[in-house]
Every structure is written in C-alpha cells, then in structure tokens.
Design a protein around this motif. Structure first.
Motif, short mmCIF file in Angstrom:
data_model
loop_
_atom_site.label_atom_id
_atom_site.label_comp_id
_atom_site.label_asym_id
_atom_site.label_seq_id
_atom_site.Cartn_x
_atom_site.Cartn_y
_atom_site.Cartn_z
N GLU A 1 -26.20 28.93 23.80
CA GLU A 1 -26.32 27.50 24.12
C GLU A 1 -27.79 27.09 24.19
OE1 GLU A 1 -24.26 27.10 27.77
OE2 GLU A 1 -22.25 27.45 26.90
N PHE A 2 -28.62 27.93 24.78
CA PHE A 2 -30.05 27.63 24.84
C PHE A 2 -30.65 27.56 23.43
CE2 PHE A 2 -34.45 29.10 24.75
CZ PHE A 2 -35.06 28.26 25.68
N ALA A 3 -30.27 28.52 22.58
CA ALA A 3 -30.81 28.57 21.22
C ALA A 3 -30.42 27.32 20.43
CB ALA A 3 -30.32 29.83 20.50
N GLU A 4 -29.19 26.85 20.63
CA GLU A 4 -28.76 25.64 19.92
C GLU A 4 -29.56 24.42 20.36
OE1 GLU A 4 -24.62 25.17 20.56
OE2 GLU A 4 -24.04 26.98 19.42
N THR A 5 -29.89 24.37 21.66
CA THR A 5 -30.60 23.20 22.20
C THR A 5 -32.08 23.24 21.88
OG1 THR A 5 -29.00 23.11 24.02
CG2 THR A 5 -31.06 21.87 24.29
N TRP A 6 -32.71 24.41 22.06
CA TRP A 6 -34.17 24.49 21.96
C TRP A 6 -34.68 25.29 20.76
CZ3 TRP A 6 -37.13 21.53 24.98
CH2 TRP A 6 -36.58 21.03 26.16
N ALA B 1 -32.80 25.43 31.63
CA ALA B 1 -31.88 25.91 30.59
C ALA B 1 -31.81 27.43 30.55
CB ALA B 1 -32.33 25.37 29.23
N LEU B 2 -32.89 28.12 30.94
CA LEU B 2 -32.90 29.59 30.92
C LEU B 2 -32.23 30.20 32.16
CD1 LEU B 2 -36.51 30.31 29.60
CD2 LEU B 2 -34.36 30.72 28.38
N ARG B 3 -32.22 29.47 33.24
CA ARG B 3 -31.69 30.02 34.49
C ARG B 3 -30.25 30.53 34.37
NH1 ARG B 3 -32.53 30.46 39.78
NH2 ARG B 3 -30.76 30.23 41.19
N PRO B 4 -29.33 29.80 33.69
CA PRO B 4 -27.96 30.32 33.56
C PRO B 4 -27.87 31.66 32.83
CG PRO B 4 -28.03 27.98 33.04
CD PRO B 4 -29.44 28.44 33.13
N ILE B 5 -28.90 31.99 32.04
CA ILE B 5 -28.87 33.26 31.31
C ILE B 5 -29.05 34.43 32.27
CG2 ILE B 5 -29.96 34.62 29.48
CD1 ILE B 5 -30.86 32.00 28.19
N TYR B 6 -30.13 34.37 33.08
CA TYR B 6 -30.42 35.53 33.93
C TYR B 6 -29.65 35.51 35.26
CZ TYR B 6 -33.97 32.41 36.08
OH TYR B 6 -34.63 31.37 36.70
N THR B 7 -28.88 34.44 35.51
CA THR B 7 -28.02 34.43 36.70
C THR B 7 -26.55 34.57 36.32
OG1 THR B 7 -27.92 32.00 36.66
CG2 THR B 7 -29.63 33.03 38.03
N ALA B 8 -26.27 34.85 35.06
CA ALA B 8 -24.88 34.98 34.59
C ALA B 8 -24.21 36.18 35.27
CB ALA B 8 -24.86 35.15 33.08
N PRO B 9 -22.90 36.10 35.51
CA PRO B 9 -22.20 37.19 36.20
C PRO B 9 -22.04 38.45 35.36
CG PRO B 9 -20.64 35.49 35.53
CD PRO B 9 -22.01 34.94 35.27
#
Length: 422
Positions: free
Chosen positions: A311-316, A292-300
C-alpha cells in the motif's frame, strides 16, 4: 544495642555537634570562610591529615611522641617537612613527620603524592563530560582556589588508560540475548583533521543488565569488514553466542554477523530505516511518510506488514522510488522482530538502547571539537561511558525494563539462554 549503649551514642553525637558548633563559631569570629585558602574545612583537613600521619609514625616506631623509651629503639623521630597537597577543599599545607633512618612510609599521604584521591575524581568527572584540560584547570581555580596545571590534569586523566586497557580485554559472558552495534564519528587530527568511526557494542546480559563490550577506532568510514574484526574479537573474549544482533542497514553487515554467530538473528534498526527514508524525501512530506510507514513496522504479522508495504509503495512509489527500494533491500533483516511477541518487539525493534549511550558520547566529543590522536579520542569516549550511571538508578531501570523480554527470549530461544557468571 541496649539502653546504656544508646545513651552513650546520643552523648557522643551531642559532643560531636557541640565540637562542630564551637569550630564554626570560632571561624566566624576570626572571619574565616568555610572553604578556600585558610578556610575552616582546609584547617580541619590539615588537622585530620597531620593527626593521621602522627598516628602512622607512632605505629611505625612503636612509641608515642616524647616518650623516653624511644631513644632505645635504634630509630626515632627526626622533625617534620612541609608539603602542600591538593584536596577537595583546595590546597592544604601539612607537616609530615620523619624518622632518622628514613624507613617511615606514610600511607594516608604517600611520599611524592601531591593529590588526594578525591581530587582525581574532580578532574575525571568534568573530563568525562568533554571539558578540555584548560577548562578543568580554570574550573578548579575558580571553585576550589587550586592552581592545577594542564599537564597535571592530563596526567590524572591518563590514569584511566590503564583501566581502559583492562576493561577492553576483559572476559565476556558466554551468551548475550541481544547485542546492539553502532558507530559514531569523531574528528581526529592525524596529519589533518578527519572524521573517524568509533565502533560501539552494547549487550544486554542474561540478567537484564547493560554491558558495553568495548570501543574500537576505525579508519575512514564505517565498514562491514571492520565490524567483522570487532565481532570476532568479542567472540574470542568468550561471547560464543548471541541470540539477536541489532544494527543499522550497513551493506555486508548481516553477512559479517552470520560469519561470527551463525545462529544469531540479525535485526535492522527501524529508526535507522526511517531516518534513511526521510533522506530521500522532501521535508514537507516527512510527516505523511512517517504516518504511512508506521503500519508496516507495527503490523501484527509479517504477512500483514507486507500488505501495508505494498500500500505504501502504491501511494509513494511514483514520487519516491528510492524509499521503496530501500525497504525492499532491507526487508530480510527488517522482518525478524515481527515473528516475536510484543515484549521482545518493544525492546529490539530499534537501537534506542545504544542511541542513549551514543548521545552521551556525542556531547562529550562535541565539547572537545577534535582530538590530537586516536588514543585521546578513545580516552574521552571511555570516560563518557564510564560515567553513564553514577547513582546506579539506570541499572535498576534496565533490569526492570528487560525482565519480560528475557522471559520471552528464554521460551523463544529454548536451551540457548543460560545464565552465566563472570
């Protein structure tokens, strides 16, 4: 080289091989081993050293042995004395020539010298891997048949302290594209055994080479105040500018960096953020959180990263609010690398560059357990990092890895990245 010279060279090589063959055959006939006490290599070493010493005293006196002209020079040969020196093939007993007025100073084996230079390497190399003086002594006895006391081994390794002091105070480059900073902890017995931080600063030069700027032993836990002292010392040694400084999420560290290099971009290590996140989560959720964290630090872009974080905060966030707060607090120092192109991102989003160095240090430190004092700890760490790249292949890999990033840095930080020579 003409044909005649080539023919002479081939003849010389054939003669050398013939001589070696005769020596080996003779050794076999006499039941000699290749190494060890009275082995073939030991005898050859004795022959070479004594021949060199004889040549030295001949040069010193100005006449060959047994020449009658020597009696007219005012100085002459005065017999020999026996001496045992420790060599790479074991202890070798040699005879050292003397002169009557005592002015002969041999160079190949100096007065009072009991070890040839190669032996120091045999001691320092295993010491750099963390072996204790007792283990090194046992190793030399087993492999080379050489009895070397712990005190002698300690004396040999203490020789690196002079080099360490010079290295620690050497002038630095005027600018570094990236400086990675981190601390490892070692056990030092100062009254009682306690964990102490050793601060490490590793820079990438404008030529793409790795340069470890220094080592510093601190008190207690890792602190931003001590880092301010370290970074100030680095600046005072000539490093007037750093484009980026990559570090962990230690509180107060960004402010310390800004105080020393106001224009430096502070980048929090992504790997440290991930590790810190896992500390707040149950083991069974680690894989899901990492995914779930990977899309954050690989975002363009930074905007896209912020969306993925929401999105991560809403889920976790309901289950692990501490992880959400951790990323919120670190956000300002986490996002800078997202503003750069892929070449820069790839090499500066984590402290992997320094983690590999720390891994070598930890192996050496772990082998020793704990150290009697701060100096002993720093000596061990220093020897470990000095033995990082014995073949030079690592240097080539570093340069190749950083070429593309340095080109991107030159454009992004136009005018600040000027190559300098030491």
């Amino acid at each position: 080289m003409d044909l005649e010279e080539a023919a002479v060279t081939r003849k010389d090589k054939a003669s050398d091989r013939e001589l070696v063959g005769r020596l080996v055959d003779q050794a076999r006939a006499e039941g000699l081993d290749l190494v060890g006490e009275n082995g073939l290599l030991g005898r050859l070493t004795k022959l070479v050293l004594e021949s060199a010493l004889e040549g030295e005293i001949t040069d010193h006196l100005g006449y060959d042995k047994h020449e009658r002209a020597g009696s007219q020079t005012g100085n002459s040969r005065n017999g020999t004395r026996s001496k045992t020196v420790l060599t790479d093939v074991g202890p070798v007993e040699i005879t050292v020539p003397r002169d009557r007025d005592g002015s002969f100073e041999p160079k190949i084996v100096r007065k009072w010298q009991r070890r040839l230079s190669g032996v120091d390497e045999m001691v320092i190399s295993p010491a750099a891997k963390g072996l204790t003086t007792g283990e090194i002594s046992a190793h030399l006895a087993e492999v080379y048949g050489a009895e070397v006391s712990r005190q002698t081994i300690s004396t040999i390794t203490d020789k690196v302290l002079e080099g360490m002091a010079e290295w620690q105070n050497r002038p630095l480059d005027a600018v570094y594209p990236v400086i990675f900073i981190d601390a490892i902890h070692v056990k030092i017995r100062d009254g009682q055994v306690a964990n102490r931080p050793v601060y490490v600063a590793l820079a990438v030069t404008v030529d793409g080479e790795r340069d470890i700027l220094g080592l510093w032993a601190g008190e207690g836990g890792e602190g931003a105040k001590f880092w301010l002292h370290v970074l100030t010392e680095i600046k005072n040694r000539g490093a007037g500018d750093a484009l980026m400084v990559v570090c962990d999420g230690l509180k107060g560290l960004p402010q310390a960096i800004e105080q020393v290099w106001p224009r430096a971009v502070v980048q929090t290590c992504v790997v440290h953020l991930l590790r810190a996140s896992f500390r707040y989560a149950a083991r069974r959720h680690w894989d899901a959180i990492a995914k779930a964290l990977r899309p954050i630090y690989t975002a363009p872009t930074e905007a896209a990263a912020l969306e993925r974080f929401h999105e991560f905060a809403e889920t976790w966030g309901g289950r692990y609010p501490a992880i959400v707060k951790l990323w919120e607090d670190a956000w300002a120092e986490f996002v800078p690398f997202l503003n750069f192109d892929a070449e820069i991102r790839r090499v500066i989003c984590s402290t992997n560059a320094i983690e590999s160095v720390n891994a070598r240090i930890r192996r050496a430190v772990k082998a020793r357990g704990h150290f009697p004092n701060e100096q002993a700890a720093l000596k061990c760490v220093y020897m470990a990092i000095m033995s990082l790249d014995p073949t030079g292949k690592g240097r080539k890999r570093w340069v190749n890895r950083w070429k593309a990033a340095l080109n991107a840095f030159a454009i992004t930080f136009e005018g600040r990245l000027t190559p300098t020579s030491r």
